[in-house]
Design a protein around this motif. Structure first.
Motif, PDB file in Angstrom:
ATOM      1  N   GLY A 163       0.674  -1.434   0.165  1.00  0.00           N
ATOM      2  CA  GLY A 163       0.132   0.236   0.069  1.00  0.00           C
ATOM      3  C   GLY A 163       0.758   1.410   0.060  1.00  0.00           C
ATOM      4  O   GLY A 163       0.093   2.526   0.586  1.00  0.00           O
ATOM      5  N   LEU A 164       1.910   1.094  -0.142  1.00  0.00           N
ATOM      6  CA  LEU A 164       3.010   2.463  -0.326  1.00  0.00           C
ATOM      7  C   LEU A 164       3.127   2.066  -1.417  1.00  0.00           C
ATOM      8  O   LEU A 164       3.556   1.673  -2.367  1.00  0.00           O
ATOM      9  CB  LEU A 164       4.000   2.382   0.932  1.00  0.00           C
ATOM     10  CG  LEU A 164       3.793   2.292   2.351  1.00  0.00           C
ATOM     11  CD1 LEU A 164       5.197   1.626   2.880  1.00  0.00           C
ATOM     12  CD2 LEU A 164       3.144   2.791   3.289  1.00  0.00           C
ATOM     13  N   SER A 165       3.684   4.074  -1.703  1.00  0.00           N
ATOM     14  CA  SER A 165       4.278   4.206  -3.337  1.00  0.00           C
ATOM     15  C   SER A 165       5.987   4.402  -2.926  1.00  0.00           C
ATOM     16  O   SER A 165       6.478   3.738  -2.141  1.00  0.00           O
ATOM     17  CB  SER A 165       3.786   5.511  -3.158  1.00  0.00           C
ATOM     18  OG  SER A 165       4.389   6.467  -1.824  1.00  0.00           O
ATOM     19  N   PRO A 166       6.325   4.374  -4.466  1.00  0.00           N
ATOM     20  CA  PRO A 166       7.752   4.252  -4.040  1.00  0.00           C
ATOM     21  C   PRO A 166       8.542   5.231  -3.176  1.00  0.00           C
ATOM     22  O   PRO A 166       9.415   4.587  -2.557  1.00  0.00           O
ATOM     23  CB  PRO A 166       8.414   4.193  -5.575  1.00  0.00           C
ATOM     24  CG  PRO A 166       7.130   3.573  -6.572  1.00  0.00           C
ATOM     25  CD  PRO A 166       5.808   3.970  -5.537  1.00  0.00           C
ATOM     26  N   TYR A 167       8.027   6.468  -3.619  1.00  0.00           N
ATOM     27  CA  TYR A 167       8.415   6.869  -2.029  1.00  0.00           C
ATOM     28  C   TYR A 167       8.722   7.023  -0.508  1.00  0.00           C
ATOM     29  O   TYR A 167       9.054   6.847  -0.064  1.00  0.00           O
ATOM     30  CB  TYR A 167       8.201   8.524  -2.906  1.00  0.00           C
ATOM     31  CG  TYR A 167       8.613   9.520  -3.896  1.00  0.00           C
ATOM     32  CD1 TYR A 167      10.424   9.595  -4.555  1.00  0.00           C
ATOM     33  CD2 TYR A 167       8.350   9.111  -5.008  1.00  0.00           C
ATOM     34  CE1 TYR A 167      11.261  10.308  -4.597  1.00  0.00           C
ATOM     35  CE2 TYR A 167       9.209  10.698  -6.145  1.00  0.00           C
ATOM     36  CZ  TYR A 167      10.672  10.439  -6.122  1.00  0.00           C
ATOM     37  OH  TYR A 167      11.173  11.049  -7.099  1.00  0.00           O
ATOM     38  N   GLU A 168       7.335   6.500  -0.608  1.00  0.00           N
ATOM     39  CA  GLU A 168       7.611   6.487   0.923  1.00  0.00           C
ATOM     40  C   GLU A 168       7.857   5.355   1.487  1.00  0.00           C
ATOM     41  O   GLU A 168       8.282   4.923   2.726  1.00  0.00           O
ATOM     42  CB  GLU A 168       6.056   5.814   0.807  1.00  0.00           C
ATOM     43  CG  GLU A 168       5.091   6.894   0.479  1.00  0.00           C
ATOM     44  CD  GLU A 168       3.666   6.758   0.889  1.00  0.00           C
ATOM     45  OE1 GLU A 168       2.419   7.380   0.430  1.00  0.00           O
ATOM     46  OE2 GLU A 168       2.875   5.462   0.391  1.00  0.00           O
ATOM     47  N   LYS A 169       8.255   4.004   0.796  1.00  0.00           N
ATOM     48  CA  LYS A 169       9.097   3.117   0.741  1.00  0.00           C
ATOM     49  C   LYS A 169      10.687   3.415   1.618  1.00  0.00           C
ATOM     50  O   LYS A 169      10.544   4.285   2.402  1.00  0.00           O
ATOM     51  CB  LYS A 169       9.000   1.723  -0.404  1.00  0.00           C
ATOM     52  CG  LYS A 169       7.960   1.039  -0.033  1.00  0.00           C
ATOM     53  CD  LYS A 169       8.085  -0.212  -1.143  1.00  0.00           C
ATOM     54  CE  LYS A 169       6.753  -0.637  -0.728  1.00  0.00           C
ATOM     55  NZ  LYS A 169       6.484  -1.819  -1.874  1.00  0.00           N
ATOM     56  N   LEU A 170      11.037   4.818   0.054  1.00  0.00           N
ATOM     57  CA  LEU A 170      12.364   5.334   0.792  1.00  0.00           C
ATOM     58  C   LEU A 170      12.259   6.143   1.420  1.00  0.00           C
ATOM     59  O   LEU A 170      13.317   5.923   2.551  1.00  0.00           O
ATOM     60  CB  LEU A 170      12.982   5.844  -0.990  1.00  0.00           C
ATOM     61  CG  LEU A 170      12.641   4.900  -2.195  1.00  0.00           C
ATOM     62  CD1 LEU A 170      12.965   6.174  -3.777  1.00  0.00           C
ATOM     63  CD2 LEU A 170      14.175   4.277  -1.977  1.00  0.00           C
ATOM     64  N   ILE A 171      11.727   6.832   1.862  1.00  0.00           N
ATOM     65  CA  ILE A 171      11.502   7.211   3.189  1.00  0.00           C
ATOM     66  C   ILE A 171      11.456   6.909   4.687  1.00  0.00           C
ATOM     67  O   ILE A 171      12.616   6.987   5.061  1.00  0.00           O
ATOM     68  CB  ILE A 171      10.266   8.328   3.007  1.00  0.00           C
ATOM     69  CG1 ILE A 171      10.633   9.848   1.930  1.00  0.00           C
ATOM     70  CG2 ILE A 171      10.266   8.782   4.465  1.00  0.00           C
ATOM     71  CD1 ILE A 171       9.046  10.486   1.679  1.00  0.00           C
ATOM     72  N   GLY A 225      16.777  12.348  -3.633  1.00  0.00           N
ATOM     73  CA  GLY A 225      15.892  13.001  -4.991  1.00  0.00           C
ATOM     74  C   GLY A 225      14.993  13.334  -5.534  1.00  0.00           C
ATOM     75  O   GLY A 225      15.112  13.542  -6.843  1.00  0.00           O
ATOM     76  N   CYS A 226      15.183  13.991  -4.657  1.00  0.00           N
ATOM     77  CA  CYS A 226      13.657  15.016  -5.355  1.00  0.00           C
ATOM     78  C   CYS A 226      13.197  16.217  -4.248  1.00  0.00           C
ATOM     79  O   CYS A 226      14.243  16.506  -3.618  1.00  0.00           O
ATOM     80  CB  CYS A 226      12.234  14.314  -4.809  1.00  0.00           C
ATOM     81  SG  CYS A 226      11.524  13.407  -2.942  1.00  0.00           S
TER      82      CYS A 226
END
Length: 99
Positions: free
Chosen positions: A29-37, A63-64
């Motif tokens: 249920g997580l976006s790639p950015y949420e996982k990276l954070i 990188g965002c």
């Protein structure tokens, strides 16, 4: 890459490595950015399950933009995956049950 790994911003708790719980990797249920954070939070975490990185540190590492980081951190907090207390420059993130 070696220079980034040697930065003093990372805690000695991990000895240069981040052990990633499967519940982050397999949380669909997580976006790639949420996982990276979440991965970055775990990397900065001490043995007390707390970390104090800045929004700019997350943005640089991922990188965002800072705004994007703020938005995704708010989503993670809404999903009750992290507890956040924000000061002027730093975020105190706590992930209960992880150390």
């Amino acid at each position: 890459m070696d220079e980034v790994a040697k930065e003093s911003n990372f805690t000695g708790h991990h000895k240069g490595y981040t052990i990633l719980p499967h519940k982050i990797h397999r949380c669909y249920g997580l976006s790639p950015y949420e996982k990276l954070i979440l991965v970055d939070i775990v990397a900065y975490m001490s043995d007390q399950s707390q970390c104090y990185p800045t929004i700019e540190m997350f943005a640089r590492n991922l990188g965002c933009s800072s705004k994007s980081v703020e938005r995704h951190i708010a989503i993670l907090a809404e999903k009750k995956l992290i507890l956040v207390s924000q000061s002027k420059n730093n975020i105190q993130a706590r992930v209960d049950g992880w150390n």
